[in-house]
Design a protein around this motif. Structure first.
Motif, PDB file in Angstrom:
ATOM      1  N   GLU A   1       0.824  -1.208   0.000  1.00 54.15           N
ATOM      2  CA  GLU A   1       0.000   0.000   0.000  1.00 54.15           C
ATOM      3  C   GLU A   1       0.861   1.261   0.000  1.00 54.15           C
ATOM      4  O   GLU A   1       0.577   2.213  -0.739  1.00 54.15           O
ATOM      5  CB  GLU A   1      -0.934  -0.008   1.214  1.00 54.15           C
ATOM      6  CG  GLU A   1      -2.041  -1.045   1.141  1.00 54.15           C
ATOM      7  CD  GLU A   1      -2.813  -1.162   2.439  1.00 54.15           C
ATOM      8  OE1 GLU A   1      -2.512  -0.384   3.387  1.00 54.15           O
ATOM      9  OE2 GLU A   1      -3.714  -2.007   2.533  1.00 54.15           O
ATOM     10  N   GLU A   2       1.895   1.258   0.833  1.00 50.83           N
ATOM     11  CA  GLU A   2       2.758   2.440   0.907  1.00 50.83           C
ATOM     12  C   GLU A   2       3.501   2.660  -0.406  1.00 50.83           C
ATOM     13  O   GLU A   2       3.749   3.795  -0.819  1.00 50.83           O
ATOM     14  CB  GLU A   2       3.763   2.299   2.058  1.00 50.83           C
ATOM     15  CG  GLU A   2       3.144   2.156   3.443  1.00 50.83           C
ATOM     16  CD  GLU A   2       2.289   3.339   3.858  1.00 50.83           C
ATOM     17  OE1 GLU A   2       2.281   4.372   3.156  1.00 50.83           O
ATOM     18  OE2 GLU A   2       1.611   3.246   4.888  1.00 50.83           O
ATOM     19  N   THR A   3       3.850   1.577  -1.076  1.00 49.71           N
ATOM     20  CA  THR A   3       4.519   1.702  -2.371  1.00 49.71           C
ATOM     21  C   THR A   3       3.614   2.379  -3.385  1.00 49.71           C
ATOM     22  O   THR A   3       4.035   3.299  -4.110  1.00 49.71           O
ATOM     23  CB  THR A   3       4.937   0.317  -2.889  1.00 49.71           C
ATOM     24  OG1 THR A   3       5.855  -0.280  -1.961  1.00 49.71           O
ATOM     25  CG2 THR A   3       5.607   0.426  -4.255  1.00 49.71           C
ATOM     26  N   TYR A   4       2.348   1.962  -3.440  1.00 50.36           N
ATOM     27  CA  TYR A   4       1.429   2.566  -4.390  1.00 50.36           C
ATOM     28  C   TYR A   4       1.117   4.020  -4.036  1.00 50.36           C
ATOM     29  O   TYR A   4       0.945   4.866  -4.925  1.00 50.36           O
ATOM     30  CB  TYR A   4       0.136   1.746  -4.480  1.00 50.36           C
ATOM     31  CG  TYR A   4       0.293   0.528  -5.357  1.00 50.36           C
ATOM     32  CD1 TYR A   4       0.542   0.665  -6.720  1.00 50.36           C
ATOM     33  CD2 TYR A   4       0.205  -0.755  -4.840  1.00 50.36           C
ATOM     34  CE1 TYR A   4       0.697  -0.436  -7.542  1.00 50.36           C
ATOM     35  CE2 TYR A   4       0.366  -1.875  -5.648  1.00 50.36           C
ATOM     36  CZ  TYR A   4       0.607  -1.704  -6.995  1.00 50.36           C
ATOM     37  OH  TYR A   4       0.769  -2.797  -7.812  1.00 50.36           O
ATOM     38  N   GLU A   5       1.045   4.327  -2.751  1.00 56.21           N
ATOM     39  CA  GLU A   5       0.815   5.714  -2.349  1.00 56.21           C
ATOM     40  C   GLU A   5       2.014   6.588  -2.718  1.00 56.21           C
ATOM     41  O   GLU A   5       1.851   7.759  -3.094  1.00 56.21           O
ATOM     42  CB  GLU A   5       0.530   5.778  -0.846  1.00 56.21           C
ATOM     43  CG  GLU A   5      -0.834   5.201  -0.480  1.00 56.21           C
ATOM     44  CD  GLU A   5      -1.060   5.126   1.021  1.00 56.21           C
ATOM     45  OE1 GLU A   5      -0.214   5.649   1.775  1.00 56.21           O
ATOM     46  OE2 GLU A   5      -2.080   4.551   1.438  1.00 56.21           O
TER      47      GLU A   5
ATOM     48  N   LEU B   1       7.604   8.564   1.405  1.00 59.25           N
ATOM     49  CA  LEU B   1       8.934   7.973   1.527  1.00 59.25           C
ATOM     50  C   LEU B   1       9.230   7.628   2.976  1.00 59.25           C
ATOM     51  O   LEU B   1       9.856   6.601   3.269  1.00 59.25           O
ATOM     52  CB  LEU B   1       9.989   8.937   0.980  1.00 59.25           C
ATOM     53  CG  LEU B   1      10.031   9.105  -0.544  1.00 59.25           C
ATOM     54  CD1 LEU B   1      11.031  10.190  -0.924  1.00 59.25           C
ATOM     55  CD2 LEU B   1      10.395   7.791  -1.218  1.00 59.25           C
ATOM     56  N   GLY B   2       8.771   8.468   3.884  1.00 58.78           N
ATOM     57  CA  GLY B   2       8.932   8.154   5.302  1.00 58.78           C
ATOM     58  C   GLY B   2       8.203   6.883   5.679  1.00 58.78           C
ATOM     59  O   GLY B   2       8.722   6.049   6.434  1.00 58.78           O
ATOM     60  N   ASP B   3       6.994   6.714   5.138  1.00 60.75           N
ATOM     61  CA  ASP B   3       6.229   5.497   5.421  1.00 60.75           C
ATOM     62  C   ASP B   3       6.931   4.263   4.859  1.00 60.75           C
ATOM     63  O   ASP B   3       6.893   3.182   5.465  1.00 60.75           O
ATOM     64  CB  ASP B   3       4.820   5.612   4.832  1.00 60.75           C
ATOM     65  CG  ASP B   3       3.971   6.646   5.567  1.00 60.75           C
ATOM     66  OD1 ASP B   3       4.317   6.990   6.704  1.00 60.75           O
ATOM     67  OD2 ASP B   3       2.978   7.109   4.981  1.00 60.75           O
ATOM     68  N   LEU B   4       7.567   4.410   3.695  1.00 62.67           N
ATOM     69  CA  LEU B   4       8.320   3.291   3.129  1.00 62.67           C
ATOM     70  C   LEU B   4       9.526   2.937   4.006  1.00 62.67           C
ATOM     71  O   LEU B   4       9.803   1.752   4.249  1.00 62.67           O
ATOM     72  CB  LEU B   4       8.801   3.629   1.720  1.00 62.67           C
ATOM     73  CG  LEU B   4       7.825   3.407   0.569  1.00 62.67           C
ATOM     74  CD1 LEU B   4       8.481   3.807  -0.750  1.00 62.67           C
ATOM     75  CD2 LEU B   4       7.363   1.960   0.497  1.00 62.67           C
ATOM     76  N   VAL B   5      10.242   3.956   4.467  1.00 65.36           N
ATOM     77  CA  VAL B   5      11.391   3.712   5.345  1.00 65.36           C
ATOM     78  C   VAL B   5      10.934   3.021   6.627  1.00 65.36           C
ATOM     79  O   VAL B   5      11.611   2.117   7.134  1.00 65.36           O
ATOM     80  CB  VAL B   5      12.120   5.030   5.672  1.00 65.36           C
ATOM     81  CG1 VAL B   5      13.194   4.809   6.726  1.00 65.36           C
ATOM     82  CG2 VAL B   5      12.745   5.612   4.410  1.00 65.36           C
ATOM     83  N   LEU B   6       9.771   3.425   7.136  1.00 68.77           N
ATOM     84  CA  LEU B   6       9.235   2.779   8.338  1.00 68.77           C
ATOM     85  C   LEU B   6       9.068   1.285   8.126  1.00 68.77           C
ATOM     86  O   LEU B   6       9.396   0.473   9.001  1.00 68.77           O
ATOM     87  CB  LEU B   6       7.889   3.407   8.712  1.00 68.77           C
ATOM     88  CG  LEU B   6       7.102   2.677   9.814  1.00 68.77           C
ATOM     89  CD1 LEU B   6       7.897   2.634  11.115  1.00 68.77           C
ATOM     90  CD2 LEU B   6       5.747   3.338  10.026  1.00 68.77           C
ATOM     91  N   GLN B   7       8.572   0.893   6.953  1.00 70.41           N
ATOM     92  CA  GLN B   7       8.393  -0.528   6.685  1.00 70.41           C
ATOM     93  C   GLN B   7       9.724  -1.273   6.706  1.00 70.41           C
ATOM     94  O   GLN B   7       9.825  -2.384   7.236  1.00 70.41           O
ATOM     95  CB  GLN B   7       7.705  -0.716   5.327  1.00 70.41           C
ATOM     96  CG  GLN B   7       6.281  -0.197   5.265  1.00 70.41           C
ATOM     97  CD  GLN B   7       5.394  -0.859   6.295  1.00 70.41           C
ATOM     98  OE1 GLN B   7       5.335  -2.077   6.405  1.00 70.41           O
ATOM     99  NE2 GLN B   7       4.705  -0.045   7.066  1.00 70.41           N
ATOM    100  N   VAL B   8      10.762  -0.674   6.161  1.00 72.25           N
ATOM    101  CA  VAL B   8      12.092  -1.292   6.160  1.00 72.25           C
ATOM    102  C   VAL B   8      12.595  -1.458   7.586  1.00 72.25           C
ATOM    103  O   VAL B   8      13.069  -2.541   7.986  1.00 72.25           O
ATOM    104  CB  VAL B   8      13.082  -0.438   5.339  1.00 72.25           C
ATOM    105  CG1 VAL B   8      14.495  -1.000   5.461  1.00 72.25           C
ATOM    106  CG2 VAL B   8      12.654  -0.371   3.883  1.00 72.25           C
TER     107      VAL B   8
END
Length: 276
Positions: free
Chosen positions: A56-60, A77-84
Motif C-alpha cells: 500500500e505504501e509503495t502505491y501511495e 517515503l517516510g512510510d516506506l522507510v518505516l516498513q524497512v
C-alpha cells in the motif's frame, strides 16, 4: 575492487551526519515500540501481517510521484522507510539480521554494481550502466535472464520488466513498424478466436494475454510505463464516467435506462467538456 573514496568533509557534515542521526532516532523509536511496555499493535506484527502495508505504501508513493506532489512524496517515503525499519527490527528479534546488516549489504551491492565508479570499468552511456548492473545481478543470483523477475509483481509491471530484461540481452524488434505489426497480428488472432462460432474461453484468454504483452512492448519501445499509462487512462475514464452520470442526472435519466445511442452522446459530451 577499491572501496568508495572518502567523502568530502563538507558533504559529510552537511548530508551524512544529519541523516545518520535522524535514522538512529527512528531506529530507537521502532525499538521502543516493539519492546515490553511499547505498543501492543506493533508488538503483534509479523513479516506476513506487514506485507500488505508495504504494498500500500509503495502505491501511495507512486501516486505522489505521478501527481508531482513533493509534500506527499516526503511523507510517503517516510512510510516506506518505516516498513524497512519495522521488518528489520522483527528479524533482529530472532537474530536473523539487523538494520545494520541491511544497510551494509546495500552499500556493498551499490559499490559492486557500479564498477565504472568504484572500479576500472569504462562505460559510455546509461544503457551500458544498466547492462552491467543486470549482468552482475545475474552472476550474483546465478539465475537466467528472466529467472529473477518476481512473479508477485502486478501483471503489467511484470510484463514490462520481462521485456526490458529480454531486450537487455539483445532480444528485440528491429523497428517500430515490427512492434506495431506484431500488435496488429495479435489483435487479429484475438478477433479470430472471439468471432469463432464456438469461442474457447481458454484460447480467448491466451490470445488476450498475447495482445496485452504486445501492447506493453509497444509502450516500452517509447519508454512508457504500462502501469502508469493504465492508471492515467483509468483516471481519465473515471472522470468522464462521472461527467456522464452528472449529465444524465441533470436530464432526469437513470443510467440503467440509457440506450447505446444515449451512452455515446453522453460520452462524447463528457470528452468535450473535460478537454476544454
Amino acid at each position: 575492487m577499491a572501496g568508495p573514496p572518502d567523502l568530502n568533509p563538507e558533504v559529510r557534515e552537511r548530508v551524512v551526519e544529519p541523516s545518520a542521526e535522524a535514522f538512529l532516532r527512528l531506529v530507537e523509536v521502532m525499538a521502543q515500540l516493539r519492546e515490553p511496555g511499547g505498543c501492543p499493535w506493533d508488538q503483534e506484527q509479523t513479516h506476513s501481517t506487514l506485507a500488505r502495508y508495504l504494498l500500500e505504501e509503495t502505491y501511495e508513493t507512486l501516486e505522489a510521484i505521478e501527481q508531482n506532489d513533493l509534500a506527499a512524496l516526503r511523507e510517503e517515503l517516510g512510510d516506506l522507510v518505516l516498513q524497512v525499519v519495522f521488518h528489520a527490527k522483527i528479524a533482529s528479534e530472532t537474530d536473523a539480521f539487523t538494520i545494520s546488516d541491511v544497510l551494509n549489504d546495500l552499500r556493498a551491492k551499490l559499490i559492486k554494481r557500479h564498477p565504472h565508479v568504484f572500479g576500472d570499468v569504462d562505460v559510455e552511456s546509461a544503457e551500458d550502466v544498466h547492462r552491467n548492473w543486470e549482468r552482475i545481478k545475474r552472476e550474483e543470483k546465478k539465475t537466467g535472464v528472466l529467472g529473477s523477475v518476481p512473479k508477485e509483481l502486478p501483471a503489467l509491471a511484470r510484463a514490462a520488466k520481462t521485456y526490458r530484461r529480454a531486450v537487455g540481452v539483445g532480444f528485440s524488434f528491429e523497428s517500430v513498424e515490427e512492434v506495431l505489426s506484431d500488435l496488429a497480428d495479435e489483435v487479429a488472432e484475438l478477433r479470430a478466436e472471439i468471432t469463432n462460432p464456438e469461442p474457447d474461453p481458454g484460447r480467448v484468454a491466451s490470445e488476450l494475454g498475447d495482445v496485452l504483452f504486445s501492447a506493453v512492448c509497444v509502450g516500452q519501445r517509447f519508454g512508457v510505463d504500462p502501469e502508469a499509462a493504465l492508471r492515467t487512462m483509468l483516471d481519465r475514464f473515471t472522470a468522464r464516467f462521472a461527467s456522464m452520470e452528472s449529465s444524465a442526472q441533470k436530464d432526469g435519466r437513470d443510467l440503467e435506462s440509457l440506450s447505446a445511442e444515449d451512452w455515446r452522446r453522453y460520452w462524447e459530451q463528457a470528452k468535450r467538456e473535460l478537454s476544454e
